[in-house]
Design a protein around this motif. Structure first.
Motif, PDB file in Angstrom:
ATOM      1  N   LYS A 286       0.836  -1.209   0.000  1.00  0.00           N
ATOM      2  CA  LYS A 286       0.000   0.000   0.000  1.00  0.00           C
ATOM      3  C   LYS A 286       0.869   1.257   0.000  1.00  0.00           C
ATOM      4  CE  LYS A 286      -4.189   1.754   2.198  1.00  0.00           C
ATOM      5  NZ  LYS A 286      -5.261   1.381   3.129  1.00  0.00           N
ATOM      6  N   GLY A 287       0.649   2.144  -0.945  1.00  0.00           N
ATOM      7  CA  GLY A 287       1.424   3.388  -1.031  1.00  0.00           C
ATOM      8  C   GLY A 287       2.794   3.212  -1.678  1.00  0.00           C
ATOM      9  N   ALA A 288       3.125   1.956  -2.092  1.00  0.00           N
ATOM     10  CA  ALA A 288       4.451   1.722  -2.694  1.00  0.00           C
ATOM     11  C   ALA A 288       4.547   2.462  -4.031  1.00  0.00           C
ATOM     12  CB  ALA A 288       4.673   0.230  -2.913  1.00  0.00           C
ATOM     13  N   ARG A 289       5.760   2.817  -4.407  1.00  0.00           N
ATOM     14  CA  ARG A 289       5.954   3.517  -5.675  1.00  0.00           C
ATOM     15  C   ARG A 289       7.249   3.035  -6.298  1.00  0.00           C
ATOM     16  NH1 ARG A 289       5.345   9.992  -6.861  1.00  0.00           N
ATOM     17  NH2 ARG A 289       6.290   9.887  -8.919  1.00  0.00           N
ATOM     18  N   ARG A 290       7.162   2.753  -7.591  1.00  0.00           N
ATOM     19  CA  ARG A 290       8.360   2.334  -8.334  1.00  0.00           C
ATOM     20  C   ARG A 290       8.384   3.194  -9.583  1.00  0.00           C
ATOM     21  NH1 ARG A 290       8.202  -3.651 -10.059  1.00  0.00           N
ATOM     22  NH2 ARG A 290       8.484  -4.229  -7.898  1.00  0.00           N
ATOM     23  N   GLY A 291       9.285   4.181  -9.581  1.00  0.00           N
ATOM     24  CA  GLY A 291       9.232   5.170 -10.655  1.00  0.00           C
ATOM     25  C   GLY A 291       7.886   5.863 -10.572  1.00  0.00           C
ATOM     26  N   ASP A 292       7.198   5.952 -11.701  1.00  0.00           N
ATOM     27  CA  ASP A 292       5.887   6.608 -11.704  1.00  0.00           C
ATOM     28  C   ASP A 292       4.728   5.621 -11.570  1.00  0.00           C
ATOM     29  OD1 ASP A 292       6.640   9.188 -11.638  1.00  0.00           O
ATOM     30  OD2 ASP A 292       6.300   9.626 -13.767  1.00  0.00           O
ATOM     31  N   ALA A 293       5.030   4.334 -11.432  1.00  0.00           N
ATOM     32  CA  ALA A 293       3.960   3.346 -11.212  1.00  0.00           C
ATOM     33  C   ALA A 293       3.829   3.140  -9.707  1.00  0.00           C
ATOM     34  CB  ALA A 293       4.306   2.029 -11.892  1.00  0.00           C
ATOM     35  N   GLY A 294       2.599   3.096  -9.221  1.00  0.00           N
ATOM     36  CA  GLY A 294       2.453   2.961  -7.775  1.00  0.00           C
ATOM     37  C   GLY A 294       1.166   2.274  -7.363  1.00  0.00           C
ATOM     38  N   VAL A 295       1.092   2.035  -6.044  1.00  0.00           N
ATOM     39  CA  VAL A 295      -0.106   1.480  -5.421  1.00  0.00           C
ATOM     40  C   VAL A 295      -0.722   2.622  -4.618  1.00  0.00           C
ATOM     41  CG1 VAL A 295      -0.985  -0.270  -3.821  1.00  0.00           C
ATOM     42  CG2 VAL A 295       1.008  -0.784  -5.267  1.00  0.00           C
ATOM     43  N   ASN A 305      -0.803   5.796 -11.933  1.00  0.00           N
ATOM     44  CA  ASN A 305       0.275   6.335 -12.764  1.00  0.00           C
ATOM     45  C   ASN A 305       0.559   7.761 -12.274  1.00  0.00           C
ATOM     46  OD1 ASN A 305       1.955   7.348 -14.712  1.00  0.00           O
ATOM     47  ND2 ASN A 305       0.584   6.951 -16.453  1.00  0.00           N
ATOM     48  N   HIS A 306       1.701   7.936 -11.594  1.00  0.00           N
ATOM     49  CA  HIS A 306       2.019   9.249 -11.042  1.00  0.00           C
ATOM     50  C   HIS A 306       2.419  10.251 -12.116  1.00  0.00           C
ATOM     51  CE1 HIS A 306       1.616   8.324  -6.766  1.00  0.00           C
ATOM     52  NE2 HIS A 306       2.168   7.160  -7.019  1.00  0.00           N
ATOM     53  N   GLY A 307       2.555   9.808 -13.353  1.00  0.00           N
ATOM     54  CA  GLY A 307       2.888  10.769 -14.412  1.00  0.00           C
ATOM     55  C   GLY A 307       3.282  10.086 -15.702  1.00  0.00           C
ATOM     56  N   GLU A 308       4.499   9.544 -15.725  1.00  0.00           N
ATOM     57  CA  GLU A 308       5.041   9.046 -16.995  1.00  0.00           C
ATOM     58  C   GLU A 308       5.231   7.529 -16.999  1.00  0.00           C
ATOM     59  OE1 GLU A 308       5.427  10.939 -19.682  1.00  0.00           O
ATOM     60  OE2 GLU A 308       4.625  12.599 -18.506  1.00  0.00           O
ATOM     61  N   ALA A 309       4.486   6.808 -16.141  1.00  0.00           N
ATOM     62  CA  ALA A 309       4.643   5.347 -16.113  1.00  0.00           C
ATOM     63  C   ALA A 309       4.256   4.761 -17.470  1.00  0.00           C
ATOM     64  CB  ALA A 309       3.775   4.748 -15.018  1.00  0.00           C
ATOM     65  N   SER A 310       4.971   3.717 -17.870  1.00  0.00           N
ATOM     66  CA  SER A 310       4.606   2.994 -19.091  1.00  0.00           C
ATOM     67  C   SER A 310       3.790   1.772 -18.678  1.00  0.00           C
ATOM     68  CB  SER A 310       5.870   2.527 -19.816  1.00  0.00           C
ATOM     69  OG  SER A 310       6.536   1.568 -18.999  1.00  0.00           O
ATOM     70  N   ALA A 311       3.179   1.111 -19.666  1.00  0.00           N
ATOM     71  CA  ALA A 311       2.438  -0.114 -19.371  1.00  0.00           C
ATOM     72  C   ALA A 311       3.391  -1.153 -18.788  1.00  0.00           C
ATOM     73  CB  ALA A 311       1.784  -0.637 -20.648  1.00  0.00           C
ATOM     74  N   THR A 312       4.638  -1.188 -19.280  1.00  0.00           N
ATOM     75  CA  THR A 312       5.616  -2.145 -18.764  1.00  0.00           C
ATOM     76  C   THR A 312       5.869  -1.896 -17.279  1.00  0.00           C
ATOM     77  OG1 THR A 312       6.619  -2.063 -20.940  1.00  0.00           O
ATOM     78  CG2 THR A 312       7.931  -3.108 -19.216  1.00  0.00           C
ATOM     79  N   ASP A 313       5.998  -0.619 -16.890  1.00  0.00           N
ATOM     80  CA  ASP A 313       6.206  -0.296 -15.462  1.00  0.00           C
ATOM     81  C   ASP A 313       5.020  -0.794 -14.630  1.00  0.00           C
ATOM     82  OD1 ASP A 313       8.448   1.133 -16.276  1.00  0.00           O
ATOM     83  OD2 ASP A 313       7.378   3.067 -16.322  1.00  0.00           O
ATOM     84  N   LEU A 314       3.818  -0.483 -15.104  1.00  0.00           N
ATOM     85  CA  LEU A 314       2.616  -0.830 -14.327  1.00  0.00           C
ATOM     86  C   LEU A 314       2.409  -2.341 -14.258  1.00  0.00           C
ATOM     87  CD1 LEU A 314       0.027   1.846 -15.274  1.00  0.00           C
ATOM     88  CD2 LEU A 314       0.254   0.863 -13.009  1.00  0.00           C
ATOM     89  N   LEU A 315       2.585  -3.002 -15.404  1.00  0.00           N
ATOM     90  CA  LEU A 315       2.343  -4.443 -15.431  1.00  0.00           C
ATOM     91  C   LEU A 315       3.436  -5.188 -14.661  1.00  0.00           C
ATOM     92  CD1 LEU A 315       1.025  -4.766 -19.097  1.00  0.00           C
ATOM     93  CD2 LEU A 315      -0.300  -4.867 -16.976  1.00  0.00           C
ATOM     94  N   GLY A 316       4.653  -4.625 -14.654  1.00  0.00           N
ATOM     95  CA  GLY A 316       5.742  -5.216 -13.861  1.00  0.00           C
ATOM     96  C   GLY A 316       5.395  -5.145 -12.376  1.00  0.00           C
ATOM     97  N   LEU A 317       4.894  -4.008 -11.959  1.00  0.00           N
ATOM     98  CA  LEU A 317       4.484  -3.842 -10.563  1.00  0.00           C
ATOM     99  C   LEU A 317       3.350  -4.822 -10.239  1.00  0.00           C
ATOM    100  CD1 LEU A 317       4.683  -2.152  -7.943  1.00  0.00           C
ATOM    101  CD2 LEU A 317       3.053  -0.549  -8.956  1.00  0.00           C
ATOM    102  N   ALA A 318       2.374  -4.917 -11.151  1.00  0.00           N
ATOM    103  CA  ALA A 318       1.232  -5.821 -10.933  1.00  0.00           C
ATOM    104  C   ALA A 318       1.709  -7.264 -10.791  1.00  0.00           C
ATOM    105  CB  ALA A 318       0.242  -5.701 -12.091  1.00  0.00           C
ATOM    106  N   THR A 319       2.679  -7.667 -11.627  1.00  0.00           N
ATOM    107  CA  THR A 319       3.193  -9.045 -11.573  1.00  0.00           C
ATOM    108  C   THR A 319       3.870  -9.305 -10.228  1.00  0.00           C
ATOM    109  OG1 THR A 319       3.520  -8.988 -13.948  1.00  0.00           O
ATOM    110  CG2 THR A 319       4.723 -10.688 -12.760  1.00  0.00           C
ATOM    111  N   ASP A 320       4.622  -8.327  -9.729  1.00  0.00           N
ATOM    112  CA  ASP A 320       5.308  -8.512  -8.447  1.00  0.00           C
ATOM    113  C   ASP A 320       4.301  -8.576  -7.290  1.00  0.00           C
ATOM    114  OD1 ASP A 320       7.581  -8.558  -9.894  1.00  0.00           O
ATOM    115  OD2 ASP A 320       8.331  -6.596  -9.265  1.00  0.00           O
ATOM    116  N   ILE A 321       3.230  -7.804  -7.394  1.00  0.00           N
ATOM    117  CA  ILE A 321       2.179  -7.858  -6.359  1.00  0.00           C
ATOM    118  C   ILE A 321       1.537  -9.246  -6.372  1.00  0.00           C
ATOM    119  CG2 ILE A 321      -0.123  -6.998  -5.762  1.00  0.00           C
ATOM    120  CD1 ILE A 321       0.832  -4.220  -6.795  1.00  0.00           C
ATOM    121  N   GLN A 322       1.230  -9.727  -7.582  1.00  0.00           N
ATOM    122  CA  GLN A 322       0.618 -11.071  -7.689  1.00  0.00           C
ATOM    123  C   GLN A 322       1.529 -12.122  -7.075  1.00  0.00           C
ATOM    124  OE1 GLN A 322       0.106 -10.598 -11.955  1.00  0.00           O
ATOM    125  NE2 GLN A 322      -2.004 -11.321 -11.787  1.00  0.00           N
ATOM    126  N   ALA A 323       2.852 -12.008  -7.360  1.00  0.00           N
ATOM    127  CA  ALA A 323       3.805 -13.017  -6.866  1.00  0.00           C
ATOM    128  C   ALA A 323       3.846 -12.991  -5.348  1.00  0.00           C
ATOM    129  CB  ALA A 323       5.194 -12.759  -7.461  1.00  0.00           C
TER     130      ALA A 323
END
Ligand code: EPU
Length: 341
Positions: A286-295, A305-323
């Motif tokens: 909760k509240g985590a942020r990786r670059g411009d992709a966040g929870v 998307n805090h600004g300039e996140a790409s789909a790769t950034d967001l989907l990478g974050l989503a995959t790590d959350i799932q894991a």
């Protein structure tokens, strides 16, 4: 007159995650009667056809090689009134929340729990939008659509929509073929309210409301949503990024034995629906942020998307959350929006 299609069109302002993507052709649809000609033109132009409403439930992981049909059709028509029942047909391109406000203003009740959901009326049946104890399917009479494969108009009854939790025939057998043009709602001038959802009860109590009216429910839902969910105009997001997992009775019992505090609600046939937000928060996201992709820091189920996140950034974050949810709880989270890869 049909507006000409734009070529190599920017889609960033047409998706609420504000992801960069382009469409080979972007065709505005102002009149549903144009769909036979427009879908034929899209087929001739080649590539895929994607129907876009408010763009609030899609992750553009790639550009669209074919045509995006942007539904902009307008119109709200009363089809019938019988005693306290009212049947209203609404065009697919109408903004969902504006329609909820309009229904309330006319004294047509039943949609107030669904206030402030981003998106259009035509997109609502696809994922059977739901919030605070009400699902769209509870209020649908029928849905009209253009079948672009068989090239014919369809009218589906509520039962034929085969709606489930964030699911319908439009995501399955009719995916890539039915373009919803109108949704007919079965509403009532009587004020039956649904306010058993815990957050809603708390908000109504905090406001000192005892005789609950549809207007009270509407105001309370708006307040709860504004407190927890980010406004896509301010912070890019697509609402809940994962579905709440529904576990069969035996799996649910195992999870609850190990984690008695896990937020859950009864579902059909002894199954349990668990709050994905709770599972994600427990894993520290909760509240985590990786670059411009966040929870989101107020609702762990919402990726932002805090600004300039790409789909790769967001989907990478989503995959790590799932894991991490899988490793800690043995539960697989499934994405909720349409992911275009
Ligand atoms: N919770 C946490 N941490 C959080 C947020 C919530 O632990 O950060 C726990 C709490 O126990 C809370 C429970 O999760 O009581 C449920 O949270 P909430 O009421 O916010 O609802 P949700 O299950 O996370 C679902 C829908 C929302 C809808 C709300 C209200 C799905 C995937 N999401 O969220 O719909 O607005 O219920 O009815 O079913 C959407 O689909 O995009 C969407 C926003």
């Amino acid at each position: 007159m049909i507006p000409p299609a734009k070529t190599d069109a920017d889609l960033r302002h047409l998706n609420t995650l504000h992801l960069p993507a382009r469409a080979a052709r972007l065709q505005q649809v102002d009149d549903a009667a144009d769909l036979p000609a427009l879908t034929e033109a899209a087929r001739t132009a080649g590539g895929s056809v994607l129907v876009l409403g408010g763009g609030s439930n899609i992750v553009f992981g790639r550009d669209v090689d074919g045509t995006v049909l942007h539904m902009r059709t307008r119109g709200i028509d009363v089809l019938a009134r019988t005693g306290t029942d009212v049947l209203v047909s609404v065009s697919a391109g109408e903004n969902w929340h504006d329609w909820v406000v309009c229904a309330l203003a006319h004294g047509w009740h039943g949609l107030e729990n669904l206030a402030l959901i981003p998106g259009t009326v035509g997109a609502a049946p696809v994922q059977n939008i739901g919030a605070y104890g009400v699902e769209l399917i509870d209020r649908i009479d029928h849905v009209d659509a253009w079948d672009m494969v068989d090239r014919r108009w369809l009218r589906l009854s509520a039962a034929e929509c085969r709606a489930g939790y964030r699911d319908s025939v439009f995501k399955r057998e009719l995916a890539q073929r039915a373009i919803i043009t109108r949704v007919a709602f079965s509403l009532t001038t009587e004020a039956h309210v649904r306010c058993d959802y815990a957050d809603l009860q708390r908000e109504l109590a905090a406001r000192g409301v005892t005789q609950v009216t549809p207007q009270h429910v509407f105001d309370a839902v708006c307040a709860v949503r504004r407190a927890k969910l980010p406004d896509p105009a301010v912070l890019g997001n697509a609402g809940s990024f994962f579905r709440n997992p529904v576990l069969p009775a035996a799996d649910a019992a195992r999870l609850l034995a190990a984690h008695p505090n896990a937020a859950h609600y009864p579902a059909a046939r002894g199954a349990m629906k668990f709050a994905a937000a709770w599972l994600i928060e427990q894993c520290g996201w909760k509240g985590a942020r990786r670059g411009d992709a966040g929870v989101h820091d107020r609702q762990a189920l919402v990726l932002v998307n805090h600004g300039e996140a790409s789909a790769t950034d967001l989907l990478g974050l989503a995959t790590d959350i799932q894991a991490s949810v899988r490793a800690r709880f043995g539960v697989t989270l499934e994405p909720e929006p349409l992911i275009l890869l």
